[in-house]
Design an enzyme around this catalytic site. Structure first.
Site, PDB file in Angstrom:
ATOM      1  N   TYR A 145       0.833  -1.207   0.000  1.00 41.14           N
ATOM      2  CA  TYR A 145       0.000   0.000   0.000  1.00 41.14           C
ATOM      3  C   TYR A 145       0.867   1.256   0.000  1.00 41.14           C
ATOM      4  CZ  TYR A 145      -3.214  -3.626   1.574  1.00 41.14           C
ATOM      5  OH  TYR A 145      -3.924  -4.792   1.686  1.00 41.14           O
ATOM      6  N   LYS A 188      20.756  -5.125  22.693  1.00 38.31           N
ATOM      7  CA  LYS A 188      19.631  -4.389  23.272  1.00 38.31           C
ATOM      8  C   LYS A 188      18.585  -5.438  23.624  1.00 38.31           C
ATOM      9  CE  LYS A 188      17.232  -0.711  24.348  1.00 38.31           C
ATOM     10  NZ  LYS A 188      17.554   0.190  25.480  1.00 38.31           N
ATOM     11  N   ASP A 221      22.537   1.463  24.571  1.00 35.13           N
ATOM     12  CA  ASP A 221      22.408   2.855  25.038  1.00 35.13           C
ATOM     13  C   ASP A 221      23.464   3.158  26.095  1.00 35.13           C
ATOM     14  OD1 ASP A 221      20.967   0.979  26.535  1.00 35.13           O
ATOM     15  OD2 ASP A 221      19.232   2.264  26.873  1.00 35.13           O
ATOM     16  N   ASP A 245      27.717  -0.836  13.119  1.00 37.29           N
ATOM     17  CA  ASP A 245      27.798   0.302  12.194  1.00 37.29           C
ATOM     18  C   ASP A 245      27.792   1.620  12.978  1.00 37.29           C
ATOM     19  OD1 ASP A 245      27.562   1.869   9.791  1.00 37.29           O
ATOM     20  OD2 ASP A 245      25.442   2.112  10.288  1.00 37.29           O
ATOM     21  N   ASP A 249      31.150   4.705  13.859  1.00 35.74           N
ATOM     22  CA  ASP A 249      31.302   6.144  13.597  1.00 35.74           C
ATOM     23  C   ASP A 249      31.732   6.821  14.905  1.00 35.74           C
ATOM     24  OD1 ASP A 249      30.386   5.893  10.894  1.00 35.74           O
ATOM     25  OD2 ASP A 249      29.405   7.853  11.019  1.00 35.74           O
TER      26      ASP A 249
HETATM   27  C1  IPM Z   1      29.284   1.352   6.629  1.00 37.12           C
HETATM   28  C2  IPM Z   1      28.143   2.048   5.929  1.00 37.12           C
HETATM   29  C3  IPM Z   1      27.163   1.051   5.335  1.00 37.12           C
HETATM   30  C4  IPM Z   1      26.654   0.168   6.444  1.00 37.12           C
HETATM   31  C5  IPM Z   1      25.982   1.691   4.595  1.00 37.12           C
HETATM   32  C6  IPM Z   1      26.457   2.630   3.556  1.00 37.12           C
HETATM   33  C7  IPM Z   1      25.025   0.693   4.063  1.00 37.12           C
HETATM   34  O1  IPM Z   1      27.508   2.937   6.792  1.00 37.12           O
HETATM   35  O2  IPM Z   1      29.942   0.508   6.007  1.00 37.12           O
HETATM   36  O3  IPM Z   1      29.546   1.679   7.793  1.00 37.12           O
HETATM   37  O4  IPM Z   1      25.781   0.585   7.208  1.00 37.12           O
HETATM   38  O5  IPM Z   1      27.141  -0.955   6.554  1.00 37.12           O
HETATM   39 MN    MN Z   2      28.542   3.209   8.666  1.00 37.25          MN
END
Ligand code: IPM
Ligand code: MN
Ligand code: NAD
Length: 356
Positions: A145, A188, A221, A245, A249
């Protein structure tokens, strides 16, 4: 003396800019060990999509299967939805070649300032093992949908005992070789009561086989808070696909920059080629300016050489990067410098060749 066959996918945005410098560093490094690399570059990515309606030719995975390893820049373009570009190139590679282990080191180099206060060089030194073929990225679900008021989307996580066990065991096997001998598992399972409880059960069972390893199990968290409050306490970290992931970062920025974060997508059975790429993306905000930090891609190439068994060449890259960061002002703006991508690449290649 070996001749490695490497597939290169520069991809989108800053991907080709940084990958080119990684190739220079790898060439300089293997020249020191008497080996050589045969590079095959593929023009796949979003420009290819604009021309052909797909990110790569239909048989691209069969093509890649012929190589010893793959080096990738990044995939993602502001004019195309990311799920289309990523599901057309990067994610199928990880799945088809069963690259279940995603290895992402974060190390605070001498000469690099952490955004966290008063962190001495080397005080942050963690290695994240991210599950890389299932979990939240299993790509199971559907949409019905679409576009109507009744729009429904189902996105299912898939956790299997085999999938959990192989990444958790890989983390423990690595921890045994590291001085601090710690593994932190991050889930989690208070809210995700099926898949992540299975993960926790497997973690507890595998941990029993490694009594010499100190373990902790954190909710995600709490874990992000502890990455900032006590990053020094983490050694090996193991997490699901999505959590790994997100956490990487964070681990990248606490050691100074996304531009330093390398990664390896590995098939531990070695039946298929593995893929090496920086953690960062295509960085549209700096694309074409020539200021992307190539060190994450260069360090990813070092992980590739290590995987291929050329530890000396990998070490030559690590040493050159360490020396550049500690002794020189040749650095890109993300690290507070004024240098261009190309200048950093040249400086690293020169340090490798001079055997410094
Ligand atoms: C990473 C990237 C990828 C992931 C994305 C682009 C799909 O963020 O390699 O860290 O989440 O694996
Ligand atoms: Mn990533
Ligand atoms: P990003 O990693 O591309 O950029 C995040 C921030 O870090 C930006 O400010 C960027 O300028 C900076 N940065 C990243 N790499 C850098 C480098 N080498 N040197 C200096 N600064 C650097 O993340 P995003 O903005 O969320 O994603 C942009 C695109 O990349 C999206 O399409 C996303 O889907 C894609 N992506 C792809 C991959 C991959 O191919 N492996 C990984 C992450 C994101």
């Amino acid at each position: 003396m070996s001749q490695y066959r490497i597939a290169v996918i520069g991809g989108d945005g800053i991907g080709p800019e940084v990958t080119h410098q990684a190739m220079r560093a790898a060439d300089a490094a293997v020249a020191r060990t008497g080996s050589s690399i045969g590079w095959t570059e593929f023009p796949w990515g979003t420009d290819y999509y604009f021309a052909h309606g797909r990110m790569a030719p239909p048989e691209f995975l069969d093509e890649l299967a012929k190589f010893d390893a793959m080096l990738l820049g990044a995939v993602g373009h502001p004019q195309v939805q990311d799920h289309i570009t990523l599901n057309g190139l990067l994610l199928p590679i990880r799945r088809r070649f069963d690259q279940c282990v995603c290895l992402r080191p974060a190390y605070l180099y001498a000469g690099v300032e952490s955004p966290l206060r008063n962190k001495p060089a080397g005080s942050i030194d963690m290695l994240v093992f991210r599950e890389n073929t299932e979990g939240e990225y299993a790509n199971v679900g559907g949409r019905v949908y679409q576009g109507s008021d009744h729009d429904v989307a189902i996105q299912t996580s898939v956790f299997t005992r085999r999938g959990c066990e192989r990444i958790i065991r890989a983390a423990f096997e690595k921890a045994v070789t590291r001085p601090r001998k710690r593994v932190a598992s991050i889930t989690k399972s208070n809210a995700q009561g099926y898949g992540m409880v299975l993960w926790d059960d497997v973690f507890t069972a595998v941990a029993k086989e490694y009594p010499q390893i100190e373990t902790e199990s954190l909710l995600v968290d709490r874990a992000v808070m502890e990455f900032v409050r006590r990053p020094e306490s983490f050694d090996v970290v193991v997490a699901s696909n999505l959590f790994g992931d997100i956490l990487t970062d964070l681990s990248a920025i606490i050691v100074g920059s996304m531009g330093l974060a390398a990664s390896a997508n590995i098939d531990p059975t070695r039946q298929h080629p593995s893929l090496f790429e920086p953690v960062h993306g295509s960085a549209p905000d700096i694309t074409g300016k020539g200021i992307a930090n190539p060190l994450a891609a260069i360090l990813s190439a070092a992980m590739m050489l290590d995987h291929l068994g050329d530890a000396k060449a990998a070490q030559a890259i690590h040493q050159a990067v360490g020396q550049l960061l500690s002794d020189s002002k040749t650095r890109t703006p993300d690290l507070g410098g004024m240098a261009k991508t190309e200048e950093v690449g040249s400086a690293v290649a020169a340090l490798i060749s001079s055997g410094a």
